[in-house]
Design an enzyme around this catalytic site. Structure first.
Site, PDB file in Angstrom:
ATOM      1  N   ASP A 113      -6.831   4.588  -4.807  1.00  0.00           N
ATOM      2  CA  ASP A 113      -7.524   4.481  -3.526  1.00  0.00           C
ATOM      3  C   ASP A 113      -8.166   5.851  -3.299  1.00  0.00           C
ATOM      4  O   ASP A 113      -8.380   6.604  -4.265  1.00  0.00           O
ATOM      5  CB  ASP A 113      -6.542   4.098  -2.407  1.00  0.00           C
ATOM      6  CG  ASP A 113      -7.244   3.630  -1.127  1.00  0.00           C
ATOM      7  OD1 ASP A 113      -7.434   4.457  -0.229  1.00  0.00           O
ATOM      8  OD2 ASP A 113      -7.611   2.443  -1.036  1.00  0.00           O
TER       9      ASP A 113
ATOM     10  N   LYS B  77       0.849  -1.186   0.000  1.00  0.00           N
ATOM     11  CA  LYS B  77       0.000   0.000   0.000  1.00  0.00           C
ATOM     12  C   LYS B  77       0.885   1.236   0.000  1.00  0.00           C
ATOM     13  O   LYS B  77       2.070   1.175   0.396  1.00  0.00           O
ATOM     14  CB  LYS B  77      -0.906   0.017   1.237  1.00  0.00           C
ATOM     15  CG  LYS B  77      -2.217   0.773   1.036  1.00  0.00           C
ATOM     16  CD  LYS B  77      -3.213   0.022   0.188  1.00  0.00           C
ATOM     17  CE  LYS B  77      -4.524   0.784   0.074  1.00  0.00           C
ATOM     18  NZ  LYS B  77      -5.544   0.035  -0.658  1.00  0.00           N
TER      19      LYS B  77
END
Length: 442
Positions: A163, A123
């Site tokens: 995201d 991430k």
């Protein structure tokens, strides 16, 4: 104190001041005690798994439209690559810090494993806020961000996606800069691309669609479905919009959505076309929807979860739904909750839902549709192919159905039928742990 509890203590001490990361690890520890009792060798693997393989923090200098030099901080946590290249989104939001990126990356390991596809967990992001910035400012930030990130990614190494705060515009700028740096058209290095330059149909819809498909599978275990159900959704970004779309396609009556300024209640049912116009084309706020929608009202205080519903789909951000809100939803008759965002329900909220017999789908299972379709995009890029929307949604539906079945069967095997949190954690962990054991001390 069990040995897993000692591992947890070590993790907490080694990573101070990172509450979201602590919360994510603690939840998995609670689920793994029964599987470690059966397979003691998993204990050492879990301890290794809690430490990221690589944590990258870098400076991102850029120039705003007024000519002022701005500085942000960029992150990429490459958490675990036992199953394949690191895979996980980039988040651009002022709240981004190392602890949040680690929490998201840790969750991503299990989520990606549950898809059954060959992708590891990672991430990243930055504490940059694209909201209110011009396209030129966003482009200059993305180009500066990629100047450093390009050193650490690749289609066989690490494949970021979008995201919160990173949509098609940002992915386009990032990909363009990556091409300039590498002098190569490596289409598999980023997912969420435009359809005309390597993107996948249904990728935009995938996370929201997947959360609703998972909710429908949970309801099916009780002989129920979404047709005629009253649904509350939080958020108004990509995940929320397409959760609303899929819920409406399955006959649900969706009455809420939200952003940081408040939440909208539309008792007549959300006008999806209007919401898409406001949020996707005009980059507006939920108040702009209310201004154009007779009968809709904007509530600027309180919680969207004060609105009674049959099915709740939290699609905004972490820890948005607490125990107080959970109790309120239970009293209002909620039947199922599926997390469209990453860890939007606090641990106490999850306990309330479980104690009340409410079906609860954790994010690592319920919102895995996005990364699953990203992996499908990678397949298309590798084969220089492009699939139809219908075929891609068919593949997505199959993935979500298999994830649901895997979680359900695993929970039953370990003595807690219907506990999707337990099932998701154990099923995801064992797949990664077995790969780590097979590959030696890495």
């Amino acid at each position: 104190m069990t040995t897993l509890d000692r591992v947890l203590e070590t993790v907490l001490a080694r990573n101070p001041g990172e509450p979201e990361f602590h919360q994510a690890v603690r939840e998995v520890v609670d689920s793994l005690k029964s599987v470690v009792a059966r397979r003691p060798e998993y204990l050492e693997v879990f301890e290794r798994l809690c430490e990221p393989e690589r944590q990258i923090i870098f400076r991102v200098p850029w120039v705003d439209d007024a000519g002022r030099v701005r500085i942000n901080r960029g992150f990429r946590v490459q958490y675990n690559s036992a199953l394949g290249p690191y895979k996980g989104g980039l988040r651009f939001h002022p709240s981004v810090n190392l602890g949040i990126v680690k929490f998201l990356g840790f969750e991503q390991i299990f989520k990606n494993a549950l898809t059954g596809m060959p992708i590891g967990g990672g991430k990243g992001g930055a504490d940059f806020d694209p909201r209110g910035r011009s396209d030129a400012e966003v482009m200059r930030f993305c180009q500066s961000f990629m100047m450093e990130l390009a050193n650490h990614i690749g289609q066989y190494t690490d494949v970021p996606a979008g995201d919160i705060g990173v949509g098609g515009r940002e992915i386009g700028y990032l990909f363009g800069q990556y091409r300039r740096i590498t002098n190569a058209y490596e289409s598999g290095v980023l997912t969420g691309k435009g359809l005309t330059w390597g993107g996948s149909r249904a990728r935009t819809e995938a996370t929201g669609y997947g959360a609703v498909l998972f909710a429908a599978e949970m309801l099916r275990t009780r002989g129920e479905d979404l047709d005629g159900r009253r649904v509350s959704v939080s958020g108004s970004g990509n995940v929320a919009i397409y959760a609303i779309e899929k819920a409406q396609q399955l006959g649900a009556h969706v009455v809420t959505f939200s952003d940081s300024s408040g939440y909208v209640v539309d008792q007549a049912g959300v006008d999806l076309a209007l919401l898409q116009d406001v949020k996707e084309r005009q980059r507006g706020r939920v108040a702009d929807y209310v201004a154009r929608r007779p009968g809709a009202r904007l509530v600027t205080d309180g919680s969207v979860w004060s609105v009674p519903c049959d099915v709740a789909l939290p699609c905004a951000t972490q820890n948005e739904l607490d125990a107080v809100a959970a109790v309120r939803l239970i009293k209002g008759g909620v039947r199922a909750v599926a997390e469209g965002a990453n860890m939007p329900c606090t641990p106490h909220a999850v306990e309330e839902f479980r104690d009340a017999g409410v079906l609860f789908g954790p994010g690592k299972a319920a919102n895995a549709g996005g990364v699953a379709t990203s992996a499908l995009e990678m397949q298309q890029n590798a084969s220089r192919d492009s699939w139809s929307f219908e075929y891609t949604v068919e593949r997505l539906t199959d993935v979500m159905t298999r994830i649901h079945a895997n979680c359900l069967e695993t929970a039953e095997e370990f003595g807690d039928p219907g506990n999707y949190v337990l099932g998701a954690n154990i099923a995801g962990f064992t797949r990664v742990a077995d790969a780590m054991l097979a590959q030696g001390v890495i």
